[in-house]
Design an enzyme around this catalytic site. Structure first.
Site, PDB file in Angstrom:
ATOM      1  N   ARG A  49      23.425  44.911 -30.171  1.00  0.00           N
ATOM      2  CA  ARG A  49      24.868  45.080 -29.988  1.00  0.00           C
ATOM      3  C   ARG A  49      25.427  44.063 -28.988  1.00  0.00           C
ATOM      4  NH1 ARG A  49      25.516  46.635 -34.467  1.00  0.00           N
ATOM      5  NH2 ARG A  49      25.212  48.784 -35.024  1.00  0.00           N
ATOM      6  N   GLU A  86      25.925  41.075 -30.943  1.00  0.00           N
ATOM      7  CA  GLU A  86      27.108  41.267 -31.765  1.00  0.00           C
ATOM      8  C   GLU A  86      28.371  41.023 -30.934  1.00  0.00           C
ATOM      9  OE1 GLU A  86      28.718  44.551 -34.903  1.00  0.00           O
ATOM     10  OE2 GLU A  86      27.820  45.306 -33.066  1.00  0.00           O
ATOM     11  N   SER A  92      27.444  30.572 -14.568  1.00  0.00           N
ATOM     12  CA  SER A  92      26.029  30.534 -14.218  1.00  0.00           C
ATOM     13  C   SER A  92      25.331  31.850 -14.541  1.00  0.00           C
ATOM     14  CB  SER A  92      25.868  30.246 -12.723  1.00  0.00           C
ATOM     15  OG  SER A  92      24.510  30.314 -12.344  1.00  0.00           O
TER      16      SER A  92
END
Length: 146
Positions: free
Chosen positions: A87, A90, A113
Site C-alpha cells: 500500500r 501504491e 533526504s
C-alpha cells in the site's frame, strides 16, 4: 552473525519476552521507529544502544555486533507482496508525482533526504475506525549546478 540471523533472533526474543518496540527503543535510547528499523537490519546501532538492546532481549554479543554492522539496504522484490508494504508503494505511485511537484514548488529543484530523516507512527482514534498517523520529515537537498 549476519543481519538476517540477527533479525530472526531479535524478533524471537521480542516475542518470547512480550516486549514492545517502545520497550526496546527505551533501552536503546532511540525512537521506536529507528530502533525497529535497525533490529530488522535496515539501519545500524552504535555500540551502547546495540549492547543495551541485546542485553534487554537476553541475546549474545554476536547480536550486539550484528546490530552495529552497517546494513546492505537492498530489496529482494522490486514490489513487495506484503499488503501493508504494498500500500505504501501504491501511495507513492498515485501521489509521488504530486509530492514531487509540491516539494519543487515550495523548495525548488532537489530531493528530500532519507538519510537526514525522521519518522513517527501514531494511532489516531476515530469513531469511523482508528487511523494510522505517519509523520515523515526529511532535510531538503537542492541539486547543485557545477
Amino acid at each position: 552473525m549476519n543481519k538476517a540471523e540477527m533479525k530472526q533472533a531479535v524478533l524471537a526474543a521480542k516475542r518470547h519476552g512480550g516486549l514492545s518496540w517502545s520497550d526496546i527503543a527505551e533501552a536503546a535510547g532511540l525512537s521506536p521507529e529507528f530502533t525497529c528499523s535497525a533490529c530488522l537490519g535496515m539501519n545500524h546501532l552504535e555500540e551502547r544502544s546495540a549492547t543495551a538492546v541485546a542485553e534487554l532481549l537476553g541475546l549474545s554479543t554476536d547480536v550486539a555486533d550484528a546490530l552495529q554492522t552497517f546494513p546492505d539496504k537492498s530489496w529482494v522484490n522490486t514490489i513487495p507482496t506484503d499488503p501493508l508494504i504494498y500500500r505504501w508503494y501504491e501511495m507513492v505511485n498515485v501521489y509521488g508525482e504530486t509530492i514531487k511537484e509540491l516539494i519543487h514548488e515550495e523548495f525548488g529543484d532537489g530531493i528530500m533526504s532519507a538519510i537526514d530523516f525522521t519518522m513517527k507512527i501514531d494511532r489516531e482514534e476515530d469513531p469511523k475506525g482508528d487511523r494510522v498517523h505517519v509523520t515523515i520529515s526529511g532535510k531538503f537537498l537542492p541539486y547543485k549546478s557545477w
